[in-house]
Design a protein around this motif. Structure first.
Motif, PDB file in Angstrom:
ATOM      1  N   GLY A  12       0.806  -1.220   0.000  1.00 52.14           N
ATOM      2  CA  GLY A  12       0.000   0.000   0.000  1.00 52.14           C
ATOM      3  C   GLY A  12       0.835   1.264   0.000  1.00 52.14           C
ATOM      4  N   ASN A  13       2.046   1.202   0.554  1.00 51.46           N
ATOM      5  CA  ASN A  13       2.922   2.379   0.604  1.00 51.46           C
ATOM      6  C   ASN A  13       3.793   2.536  -0.642  1.00 51.46           C
ATOM      7  N   ALA A  14       3.767   1.558  -1.527  1.00 46.95           N
ATOM      8  CA  ALA A  14       4.697   1.548  -2.661  1.00 46.95           C
ATOM      9  C   ALA A  14       4.308   2.550  -3.746  1.00 46.95           C
ATOM     10  N   VAL A  15       5.303   2.924  -4.538  1.00 48.63           N
ATOM     11  CA  VAL A  15       5.062   3.685  -5.762  1.00 48.63           C
ATOM     12  C   VAL A  15       4.667   2.691  -6.847  1.00 48.63           C
ATOM     13  N   PRO A  16       3.573   2.908  -7.573  1.00 52.27           N
ATOM     14  CA  PRO A  16       3.197   1.979  -8.643  1.00 52.27           C
ATOM     15  C   PRO A  16       4.308   1.854  -9.676  1.00 52.27           C
ATOM     16  N   VAL A  17       4.526   0.639 -10.132  1.00 56.69           N
ATOM     17  CA  VAL A  17       5.639   0.363 -11.038  1.00 56.69           C
ATOM     18  C   VAL A  17       5.523   1.169 -12.331  1.00 56.69           C
ATOM     19  N   GLY A  18       4.314   1.282 -12.895  1.00 55.53           N
ATOM     20  CA  GLY A  18       4.139   2.006 -14.152  1.00 55.53           C
ATOM     21  C   GLY A  18       4.508   3.466 -14.046  1.00 55.53           C
ATOM     22  N   LEU A  19       4.154   4.101 -12.944  1.00 59.32           N
ATOM     23  CA  LEU A  19       4.524   5.501 -12.734  1.00 59.32           C
ATOM     24  C   LEU A  19       6.038   5.625 -12.589  1.00 59.32           C
ATOM     25  N   ALA A  20       6.634   4.691 -11.835  1.00 59.92           N
ATOM     26  CA  ALA A  20       8.077   4.709 -11.637  1.00 59.92           C
ATOM     27  C   ALA A  20       8.820   4.511 -12.957  1.00 59.92           C
ATOM     28  N   GLU A  21       8.314   3.633 -13.799  1.00 61.54           N
ATOM     29  CA  GLU A  21       8.952   3.403 -15.093  1.00 61.54           C
ATOM     30  C   GLU A  21       8.927   4.676 -15.945  1.00 61.54           C
ATOM     31  N   ALA A  22       7.790   5.389 -15.907  1.00 60.84           N
ATOM     32  CA  ALA A  22       7.697   6.647 -16.661  1.00 60.84           C
ATOM     33  C   ALA A  22       8.715   7.661 -16.153  1.00 60.84           C
ATOM     34  N   LEU A  23       8.932   7.703 -14.848  1.00 59.47           N
ATOM     35  CA  LEU A  23       9.926   8.621 -14.280  1.00 59.47           C
ATOM     36  C   LEU A  23      11.334   8.237 -14.728  1.00 59.47           C
ATOM     37  N   GLY A  24      11.602   6.928 -14.742  1.00 57.30           N
ATOM     38  CA  GLY A  24      12.903   6.472 -15.198  1.00 57.30           C
ATOM     39  C   GLY A  24      13.154   6.826 -16.648  1.00 57.30           C
ATOM     40  N   LYS A  25      12.129   6.688 -17.476  1.00 58.04           N
ATOM     41  CA  LYS A  25      12.278   7.012 -18.893  1.00 58.04           C
ATOM     42  C   LYS A  25      12.506   8.501 -19.101  1.00 58.04           C
ATOM     43  N   VAL A  26      11.934   9.318 -18.224  1.00 57.93           N
ATOM     44  CA  VAL A  26      12.155  10.761 -18.329  1.00 57.93           C
ATOM     45  C   VAL A  26      13.627  11.097 -18.138  1.00 57.93           C
ATOM     46  N   VAL A  27      14.217  10.622 -17.034  1.00 56.10           N
ATOM     47  CA  VAL A  27      15.608  11.001 -16.773  1.00 56.10           C
ATOM     48  C   VAL A  27      16.549  10.400 -17.829  1.00 56.10           C
ATOM     49  N   LEU A  28      16.221   9.224 -18.327  1.00 60.02           N
ATOM     50  CA  LEU A  28      17.052   8.641 -19.382  1.00 60.02           C
ATOM     51  C   LEU A  28      16.950   9.446 -20.681  1.00 60.02           C
ATOM     52  N   SER A  29      15.733   9.884 -21.004  1.00 59.93           N
ATOM     53  CA  SER A  29      15.569  10.663 -22.234  1.00 59.93           C
ATOM     54  C   SER A  29      16.271  12.011 -22.130  1.00 59.93           C
ATOM     55  N   VAL A  30      16.276  12.579 -20.921  1.00 63.60           N
ATOM     56  CA  VAL A  30      17.002  13.832 -20.710  1.00 63.60           C
ATOM     57  C   VAL A  30      18.509  13.595 -20.840  1.00 63.60           C
ATOM     58  N   ALA A  31      18.982  12.517 -20.216  1.00 62.47           N
ATOM     59  CA  ALA A  31      20.411  12.209 -20.271  1.00 62.47           C
ATOM     60  C   ALA A  31      20.877  11.930 -21.695  1.00 62.47           C
ATOM     61  N   ASP A  32      20.031  11.240 -22.462  1.00 64.57           N
ATOM     62  CA  ASP A  32      20.391  10.881 -23.831  1.00 64.57           C
ATOM     63  C   ASP A  32      20.006  11.957 -24.844  1.00 64.57           C
ATOM     64  N   GLN A  33      19.357  13.020 -24.355  1.00 63.02           N
ATOM     65  CA  GLN A  33      18.976  14.163 -25.191  1.00 63.02           C
ATOM     66  C   GLN A  33      18.125  13.750 -26.396  1.00 63.02           C
ATOM     67  N   ASN A  34      17.178  12.850 -26.159  1.00 64.84           N
ATOM     68  CA  ASN A  34      16.316  12.411 -27.265  1.00 64.84           C
ATOM     69  C   ASN A  34      14.828  12.528 -26.920  1.00 64.84           C
ATOM     70  N   ALA A  35      14.502  13.416 -25.969  1.00 68.43           N
ATOM     71  CA  ALA A  35      13.117  13.523 -25.512  1.00 68.43           C
ATOM     72  C   ALA A  35      12.213  14.251 -26.501  1.00 68.43           C
ATOM     73  N   ALA A  36      12.771  15.084 -27.336  1.00 66.06           N
ATOM     74  CA  ALA A  36      11.944  15.919 -28.213  1.00 66.06           C
ATOM     75  C   ALA A  36      12.405  15.821 -29.661  1.00 66.06           C
ATOM     76  N   ILE A  37      11.446  15.970 -30.561  1.00 66.18           N
ATOM     77  CA  ILE A  37      11.737  16.076 -31.986  1.00 66.18           C
ATOM     78  C   ILE A  37      11.851  17.558 -32.315  1.00 66.18           C
ATOM     79  N   GLN A  38      12.997  17.964 -32.778  1.00 65.74           N
ATOM     80  CA  GLN A  38      13.220  19.379 -33.071  1.00 65.74           C
ATOM     81  C   GLN A  38      12.686  19.713 -34.461  1.00 65.74           C
ATOM     82  N   THR A  39      11.853  20.742 -34.542  1.00 68.91           N
ATOM     83  CA  THR A  39      11.285  21.178 -35.821  1.00 68.91           C
ATOM     84  C   THR A  39      11.504  22.669 -36.001  1.00 68.91           C
ATOM     85  N   LYS A  40      11.458  23.091 -37.247  1.00 69.06           N
ATOM     86  CA  LYS A  40      11.604  24.515 -37.533  1.00 69.06           C
ATOM     87  C   LYS A  40      10.303  25.269 -37.303  1.00 69.06           C
ATOM     88  N   ARG A  41       9.195  24.543 -37.417  1.00 66.10           N
ATOM     89  CA  ARG A  41       7.909  25.204 -37.324  1.00 66.10           C
ATOM     90  C   ARG A  41       6.916  24.293 -36.618  1.00 66.10           C
TER      91      ARG A  41
END
Length: 398
Positions: free
Chosen positions: A345-374
């Motif tokens: 009952g006190n745990a962080v749900p695994v799915g939410l935790a996985e999303a958090l992990g993917k965030v920091v990895l995407s930031v570290a790998d600099q691939n979180a966003a698709i860069q566009t001119k417009r």
């Protein structure tokens, strides 16, 4: 000491986990691709659970732990760990009860979390807690004694102090309240999340992946039926309702609560709570297979927060609890039944935790966003952006 050298080591993904509990947060981070180097907890049942599942653990009160000793355990030096994660005990900041905040000895443990960050200097940190931390006052004053003209009572919130401390340490932070249901978790569960970057990287809150309405079923909210229906007649270890409470629960339809009792029985069933305020939706609550679960609590049999099975006259079992929090079916929980329910009952749900992990990895790998001119279709895309933000309110702080 150069704490920035880690950016040149793209293979290092070591995580130090504090206040690890049953490791829901750690399992999710590992699923995202991180390596949990060590966990830590004071609770004997949690420590036994971590060890039973083959994880390295430092047992003990964090107030007595030297961060240098913690690093030595995993053969790392300051500046090397990729991430420190943890959720300092959240009872003092709950929206229920007295909310003593920092005046509660447990409330001061977030300062030990900050102490660890200060010495270890990880590239990122993730701190999670109940959403009440955002408004918890720094100084608790009984309602009858409150004076808006007293400057000593205008001390701000616990969150103000936390953000200020991390700013002093040079960490860029972003925070918000996220609902786990928006990340593939079959449960409504709002949690406060604070992410920090040592190197001023462009951190952000995870974008929701699941929605109440979507044309693709795999992107819709997950329901209780999707998650535990196969355990209906094979639930395993399970608590029990008292004979009196069970007599009333048998009269409640799926998805109902005390308001669905016959009128002449409602006052009898509710007792003194009948005259109290609030929605009281958790009293004699029978869950629905067709909806996500309400937030799991540390016991499914408490009167105000009952978690009765949708079709069976029993509470949710330990195994069903674990499924809803997305623990692997072979995860071992140790201790008494009461301790197992509490750990899950006190745990962080695994799915939410996985999303958090993917965030920091995407930031570290600099691939979180698709860069566009417009950015075309401004009006349409703004509406889409608003829809994505249903995952929770986000706040940036530098």
């Amino acid at each position: 000491m150069n704490v920035l050298h880690f950016k040149n080591n793209s293979q290092n993904r070591d995580v130090i986990s504090l206040f690890s509990g049953a490791m829901g947060l750690d399992i999710g981070l590992a699923k995202a691709g991180l390596n949990i180097a060590i966990g830590q907890d004071f609770d004997a049942a949690c420590v036994a659970t971590m060890r039973a599942n083959g994880h390295k653990v430092l047992s003990g009160d964090i107030r007595d732990i030297d961060p240098a000793d913690l690093l030595e355990q995993v053969n790392l030096v300051p500046g090397e760990p990729f991430l420190i994660c943890g959720g300092p005990p959240c009872q003092p900041f709950s929206t229920a009860g007295k909310r003593l905040g920092i005046n509660d000895p447990r409330g001061s443990l977030f300062m030990d979390f900050i102490r660890m960050i200060d010495y270890i200097r990880p590239r990122f940190f993730i701190m999670e807690n109940v959403k009440g931390i955002m408004s918890a006052p720094l100084k608790h004053v009984p309602l009858a004694e409150r004076d808006k003209n007293d400057p000593e009572q205008q001390l701000g919130t616990v969150l103000d102090v936390i953000l200020s401390e991390f700013q002093k340490l040079g960490y860029k932070t972003v925070y918000g309240v996220l609902d786990a249901v928006n990340y593939g978790v079959p449960q409504f569960r709002e949690r406060f999340v604070l992410i920090g970057s040592r190197d001023n990287e462009n951190i952000f809150m995870p974008i929701p992946t699941h929605f109440q309405m979507h044309q693709n079923a795999s992107y819709r909210w997950q329901t209780l039926g999707d998650t535990i229906r196969d355990l209906e007649y094979d639930c395993g270890e399970c608590a029990a309702f008292s004979k009196e409470r069970l007599s009333f629960l048998k009269l409640i339809p799926e998805g109902g609560n005390w308001r669905d009792l016959p009128t002449d029985l409602r006052r009898i069933a509710m007792g003194g709570a009948f005259e109290s305020g609030g929605g009281k939706v958790g009293f004699y609550r029978r869950l629905s297979y067709n909806q996500p679960s309400p937030t799991l609590v540390t016991s499914p049999v408490q009167k105000a927060t009952m978690m009765c099975h949708p079709t069976q006259n029993r509470p949710l079992s330990i195994r069903e609890y674990a499924r809803i929090q997305q623990f692997p079916d072979d995860w071992i929980f140790t201790g008494t039944s009461t301790e197992k329910y509490r750990q899950i009952g006190n745990a962080v749900p695994v799915g939410l935790a996985e999303a958090l992990g993917k965030v920091v990895l995407s930031v570290a790998d600099q691939n979180a966003a698709i860069q566009t001119k417009r950015f075309r279709g401004t009006d349409v895309h703004q509406k889409l952006k608003m829809a994505l933000e249903i995952g929770g309110s986000c706040y940036a702080h530098k």
